[in-house]
Design a protein around this motif. Structure first.
Motif, PDB file in Angstrom:
ATOM      1  N   SER A  74     -49.998 -16.322  18.788  1.00 40.38           N
ATOM      2  CA  SER A  74     -48.961 -15.477  19.380  1.00 40.38           C
ATOM      3  C   SER A  74     -48.298 -14.555  18.368  1.00 40.38           C
ATOM      4  O   SER A  74     -47.733 -13.524  18.745  1.00 40.38           O
ATOM      5  CB  SER A  74     -47.895 -16.339  20.057  1.00 40.38           C
ATOM      6  OG  SER A  74     -47.248 -17.179  19.098  1.00 40.38           O
ATOM      7  N   LYS A  75     -48.387 -14.883  17.089  1.00 39.74           N
ATOM      8  CA  LYS A  75     -47.740 -14.060  16.063  1.00 39.74           C
ATOM      9  C   LYS A  75     -48.654 -12.959  15.533  1.00 39.74           C
ATOM     10  O   LYS A  75     -48.197 -11.865  15.228  1.00 39.74           O
ATOM     11  CB  LYS A  75     -47.278 -14.948  14.903  1.00 39.74           C
ATOM     12  CG  LYS A  75     -46.168 -15.921  15.269  1.00 39.74           C
ATOM     13  CD  LYS A  75     -45.741 -16.742  14.060  1.00 39.74           C
ATOM     14  CE  LYS A  75     -44.616 -17.702  14.424  1.00 39.74           C
ATOM     15  NZ  LYS A  75     -44.194 -18.532  13.247  1.00 39.74           N
ATOM     16  N   THR A 115     -44.832 -10.253  19.588  1.00 39.17           N
ATOM     17  CA  THR A 115     -45.487 -11.495  20.004  1.00 39.17           C
ATOM     18  C   THR A 115     -46.557 -11.171  21.036  1.00 39.17           C
ATOM     19  O   THR A 115     -46.438 -10.216  21.812  1.00 39.17           O
ATOM     20  CB  THR A 115     -44.475 -12.486  20.617  1.00 39.17           C
ATOM     21  OG1 THR A 115     -43.798 -11.862  21.718  1.00 39.17           O
ATOM     22  CG2 THR A 115     -43.465 -12.930  19.582  1.00 39.17           C
TER      23      THR A 115
END
Length: 510
Positions: free
Chosen positions: A80-81, A66
């Motif tokens: 975030s991924k 992340t």
């Protein structure tokens, strides 16, 4: 009997390739990738006000991972991924962003500078170009396959980003802008391709020429008729002589073509003709700047040195010579002979001794493993990184052997190329076929390459502190092996293999 003979030939060929791969594997110097997070790639990125930011955080380590960021300016967001930054920033300035990458084994952090202003390409572009592997056999499917391999191989996690389409994608003029449209048989949907490449976190590039006809016999950016109608000339017409069809036509379509590139979402343009001259360069530069997104502007080929002072101001990269091949005869003259170009290199503007010829190449007649020896490939990568020039791979990314992958994923070597200071290494010592290039880095250290370009076998070479302009004790680090060699005073001696290199950094000992 004939079928049996063909089968034996194929098997022998496979056996030779396997043997070659096994031999290359013995030359791997890069330590294996660590499972804990590490943020790699450029520490600085330039974007123009209001233009989209297209940037993916390069990070190695076990997935899932992340990403987070502190200090994002208004208008910018982070996935975030995927680690993809997107959005746009209207206010000029330098923004320091604290990036983080986290997995089950830990967290890595690094400061990242986003510079919003007129300069883009603040570090040399890193990526891929289709010509040295596919030449005139290029298709949309091949570009997409290599883009997927750029991601699946992990190269994207080391900062490799641009997927550049070279010549022969062009079809006829048409569409809403009366621009060059792709050949529908080989590139059925350019918009879909650009969208897919961007969705992977990569950039995409395109090719054109101000000539009536490109080197690959496709439509160029001008014509001698107002419609831009084009028929390829098959005769043996001398190139680079300003003769039809290798000349600038009476009617140019630069603005129309750039509008189409802009709509597709192109991030890079290779503009190819010779000699490169200021009127055509400035016209394209102005058209690109008027667009809604940043497109790195690369001049090709054999840029006239007499004009580089003017050309360098209105381009991001420029070719310092002709086309490279996968031979020592072609590589050697580019290694210790770029010093005169160095004064024109700086963040946003880069000398370009041409694309890389490591891995599986072929120019449409392969693929086959590069004819460069392992030591010559280390020389190739080391010289290109020290000189802070574009790193554009010309190989089949779907055929990455262990040696090539190690060659392209050494983050300490790549960091020399991507250093924010943007200085080009120059020759500080020369003794016949033995030469040393060195440069300053932004953290106060120095990077140097000891090159043995001769044919007399392994040679002992000396890196003198006097040539570096330093004195005292320094820690010498082998960048390919990523380990400190020891503390040295006044000089560093080492054996360098034939056609090979020893690449080091030096930092002051406490």
């Amino acid at each position: 009997m004939k079928k049996l003979w063909i089968a034996l030939v194929v098997l022998c060929g496979i056996a030779q390739i396997t043997k070659a791969q096994d031999t290359l594997a013995k030359y791997i110097l890069t330590p294996k990738e660590k499972p804990s997070p590490q943020i790699n790639g450029a520490k600085i990125f330039g974007v123009r006000p209001g233009h989209p930011v297209v940037y993916t955080i390069a990070a190695t380590g076990n997935r899932p991972m992340t990403f987070s960021a502190k200090g994002l300016p208004a208008g910018l967001k982070l996935d975030s991924k995927t680690g993809m930054l997107s959005g746009s920033v209207n206010k000029t300035g330098t923004y320091t962003i604290a990036l983080s990458a986290k997995n089950a084994l830990g967290t890595a952090t690094r400061n990242f500078k986003l510079v919003v202003g007129e300069e883009i390409s603040l570090t040399p572009p890193m990526g891929w170009n289709s010509w040295n592997i596919y030449a005139t056999k290029l298709t949309q499917a091949l570009v997409l396959a290599n883009a997927k391999a750029m991601v699946s191989s992990g190269l994207i996690n080391h900062g490799w980003s641009y997927m550049n389409i070279d010549d022969v994608w062009q079809g006829k003029r048409g569409g809403e802008f009366h621009a060059i449209l792709p050949d529908s048989t080989t590139f059925p949907n350019m918009q879909a391709l650009a969208d897919e490449v961007h969705a992977m976190g990569l950039h995409i590039g395109i090719y054109s020429t101000p000539w009536i006809e490109s080197y690959g016999h496709h439509v160029g950016g001008s014509a001698d008729n107002p419609e831009g109608a084009f028929s390829p000339v098959k005769e043996n017409v001398p190139r680079n002589k300003k003769l039809f069809p290798y000349k600038i036509g009476q009617y140019t379509f630069v603005d129309q073509d750039v509008k189409q590139f802009d709509k597709w979402g192109m991030d890079y343009l290779k503009y190819d003709w010779s000699p490169n001259e200021l009127p055509e360069t400035k016209k394209m530069f102005d058209a690109l700047r008027a667009g809604s997104r940043d497109i790195i502007f690369s001049l090709s080929n054999s840029t006239p040195f007499a004009s580089i002072g003017d050309l360098s101001k209105v381009s991001n990269t420029w070719r310092t010579g002709g086309d490279i091949r996968d031979s020592w005869k072609s590589l050697k003259p580019r290694v210790l002979a770029q010093d005169k170009w160095a004064p024109y290199a700086k963040p946003g503007h880069w000398n370009d001794p041409d694309m890389m010829v490591v891995g599986w190449v072929g120019w449409g007649k392969g693929p086959y493993p590069s004819h460069l020896t392992p030591d010559e490939q280390y020389t190739h990568m080391s010289a290109w990184c020290l000189m802070s020039v574009p790193l554009l791979l010309g190989n089949d990314l779907t055929k990455l052997d262990a040696f090539t992958l190690s060659l392209l994923t050494n983050d300490e070597v790549i960091a020399v190329n991507q250093d924010p200071l943007g200085k080009q290494a120059t020759v500080i010592a020369r003794n016949g076929e033995l030469g040393i290039m060195a440069k300053d880095l932004s953290d106060g250290t120095k990077a140097a390459g000891l090159f043995n370009t001769g044919d007399a076998g392994t040679q002992n070479m000396v890196l003198s502190w006097k040539d570096l302009g330093i004195s005292g004790k320094y820690i010498v680090r082998d960048l390919w092996r990523q380990k400190d060699i020891g503390v040295f005073d006044n000089e560093f001696k080492t054996d360098v293999p034939q056609h090979g290199v020893v690449m080091v950094s030096l930092r002051k000992a406490k």
